[in-house]
Design an enzyme around this catalytic site. Structure first.
Site, PDB file in Angstrom:
ATOM      1  CB  ALA A   1     -23.676   1.396   5.795  1.00  0.00           C
TER       2      ALA A   1
ATOM      3  CE1 TYR B   1     -25.237  -9.498   5.795  1.00  0.00           C
ATOM      4  CE2 TYR B   1     -22.898  -8.947   5.740  1.00  0.00           C
ATOM      5  CZ  TYR B   1     -23.927  -9.810   5.431  1.00  0.00           C
ATOM      6  OH  TYR B   1     -23.667 -10.969   4.764  1.00  0.00           O
TER       7      TYR B   1
ATOM      8  CG  ASN C   1     -19.560  -7.271   7.146  1.00  0.00           C
ATOM      9  OD1 ASN C   1     -20.439  -6.424   7.271  1.00  0.00           O
ATOM     10  ND2 ASN C   1     -19.023  -7.556   5.973  1.00  0.00           N
ATOM     11  CE  LYS C   2     -21.513  -3.048   6.319  1.00  0.00           C
ATOM     12  NZ  LYS C   2     -22.653  -2.537   5.586  1.00  0.00           N
ATOM     13  CB  ILE C   3     -19.095  -0.594  13.698  1.00  0.00           C
ATOM     14  CG1 ILE C   3     -18.264  -0.016  12.557  1.00  0.00           C
ATOM     15  CG2 ILE C   3     -18.555  -0.183  15.070  1.00  0.00           C
ATOM     16  CD1 ILE C   3     -16.778  -0.243  12.637  1.00  0.00           C
TER      17      ILE C   3
END
Ligand SMILES: *Cc1c(COP(=O)(O)O)cnc(C)c1O
Length: 366
Positions: free
Chosen positions: A157, A181, A183-185
C-alpha cells in the site's frame, strides 16, 4: 515565518481535470465505464502481471485477498507488529486470528528470522508490509512460506514501484495489494488494486468485490459478497496518475537525498535505510529516528510552531486494545517512540526542504 508545509499533497495537473470532465460528460460515473478496464490493464502492464483488479481502497484489497484464499475462523495469519491498522483489521474481518511478529531494527519491516517460531498447524498466510516504501526481506519470507505451504499477500500500500531483486514489490508473493489513498504514491482519492498471476484467485476476487454476483448469471449470488468496486471517475484519475509514476518516483528519491544530505551528520538523528543492490525504496514518507536529548515528540511540537507538519510513526498494532496479546515486541516498541515522518510529496521544493532541515538542525543542536 514560512508558509505552512503539510505532510503530503497529491500532485495533479490539467490531465486529471480533463479526464474527470470527460467522465461527467459521458455520464459513466459509477463502477461501470471504460476507465476501469483501462486502468486495470495499464496497471497489469506496468507491473508485468497477468491480473490487476481494482477495488474501493487498500483495505478492501487486503480483505479480498484473504477471501480469495478462503481464510476463515480458526486460521492464523502472520503480520508485523508495526503497520497501519488495516493489515490487522482485515484478518479479523474474515474471523481468522492475527499473529504478530516483531520488526527488523534497520528496515522496520517484519523480522523474517522471527517468523518460524510463530507458525502453527493453523497458519495459512503471511502478510509482509513494505513499510514507508522500503521492501521487506522477501527471499527469506518466500522461503519460509514455501517450506510450510503458506500463502504470501504483500501489503504494498505504501510501496508502488519499490524494487526487490529486480522485481516490483507486489509481484513476488501470491497476491500484491496497493492503496490509492490521497497521500499514497499515486492516488485516486480512495482506491485499491490487487495484482496476481492465478486466474483461479482472480475470478474469486472479482466475484467477492461485486456483491458475490455470478459473472455468467446476472443477479445470481452463490456467496456472500461485498461492494468493493472502484468508480470510473477514480479509475480515470488512476490512469492519469499511473502515466506519471516514474516522474513521481524520481522526485521522491531526490527528496530522500535532500533530507539525508542535510540531516545525516546531526548527532542523535538516524537516517532511513539506504537502497541496496537488492532493495530500492520509493520513499513514501521520509522517516528518521530521533534518539538524542530532544525527544521525537518535542521535535514534532517545535516543527508545528515553525509551520512544518510532521507525524509520529505508526503505533504498533499490538498496543491497541483488540490486538493486545501480552507479548512483548521490543523493536516495534522502541521505533514507534523514536520515528518521525517529515513532509514528503512530489511538489515539495528544495527551498522547503532547506527550511525544514534548517529548523531541525537548529532545534537539535540547541
Ligand atoms: C494506506 C494503507 C492501507 C490501507 O489503505 P486504504 O486505501 O487507506 O484502505 C493498508 N496498509 C498500509 C500499510 C497502508 O499504508
Amino acid at each position: 515565518m514560512h508558509k505552512f508545509i503539510p505532510m503530503a499533497i497529491p500532485s495533479f495537473d490539467i490531465q486529471e481535470k480533463r479526464i474527470l470532465n470527460e467522465c461527467l460528460d459521458s455520464t459513466w460515473i459509477s463502477s461501470a465505464g471504460p476507465y476501469i478496464d483501462k486502468f486495470e490493464q495499464a496497471f497489469a502492464q506496468k507491473f508485468n502481471v497477468k491480473h490487476a483488479i481494482s477495488c474501493s481502497n487498500g483495505t478492501s484489497a487486503l480483505h479480498l485477498a484473504l477471501l480469495a484464499l478462503d481464510i476463515k475462523k480458526g486460521d492464523e495469519i502472520i503480520i508485523p507488529a508495526l503497520t497501519f491498522v488495516s493489515t490487522a483489521n482485515v484478518v479479523v474481518y474474515t474471523g481468522a486470528t492475527a499473529v504478530f511478529v516483531d520488526i527488523d531494527p534497520l528496515t522496520w519491516n517484519i523480522d523474517a528470522s522471527k517468523i518460524e517460531a510463530k507458525i502453527t498447524k493453523n497458519t495459512k498466510a503471511i502478510i509482509p508490509v513494505h513499510l514507508y516504501g522500503y521492501p521487506c526481506d522477501l527471499s527469506a519470507i518466500l522461503r519460509i512460506a514455501y517450506k510450510y505451504g503458506l500463502a504470501v499477500i504483500e501489503d504494498a500500500a505504501e510501496a508502488h514501484g519499490a524494487i526487490y531483486k529486480n522485481k516490483y514489490v507486489g509481484t513476488l508473493g501470491d497476491i500484491g495489494c496497493f492503496s490509492f489513498y490521497g497521500n499514497k504514491i499515486i492516488t485516486t482519492g480512495e482506491g485499491g488494486m490487487l495484482i496476481l498471476k492465478s486466474s483461479r484467485l482472480a475470478q474469486k476476487i472479482r466475484l467477492f468485490k461485486n456483491h458475490g454476483m455470478s459473472q455468467i448469471r446476472r443477479y445470481w449470488h452463490p456467496v456472500v459478497g461485498y461492494n468493493y468496486r472502484m468508480t470510473n471517475l477514480q479509475a480515470a484519475i488512476g490512469l492519469t496518475q499511473l502515466d506519471k509514476i516514474e516522474i513521481f518516483l524520481k522526485k521522491r528519491t531526490l527528496i530522500k537525498k535532500w533530507y539525508i544530505q542535510r540531516l545525516s551528520s546531526v548527532p542523535g538523528l538516524y537516517m532511513p535505510p539506504s537502497d541496496t543492490t537488492n532493495s530500492k525504496s520509493v520513499n513514501w514518507l521520509f522517516t528518521m529516528r530521533v534518539t538524542g536529548k530532544k525527544t521525537r515528540d518535542q521535535l514534532i511540537q517545535f516543527l508545528k510552531k515553525k509551520n512544518v507538519d510532521s507525524r509520529p510513526a505508526f503505533y504498533p498494532v499490538t498496543d491497541f486494545p483488540m490486538y493486545k496479546t501480552g507479548e512483548e515486541f521490543p523493536v516495534a516498541q522502541k521505533i514507534t517512540h523514536e520515528a518521525i515522518n517529515l513532509p514528503t510529496f512530489v511538489d515539495l521544493t528544495k527551498e522547503q526542504v532547506n527550511y525544514i532541515t534548517k529548523m531541525i538542525r537548529s532545534y537539535i543542536s540547541l
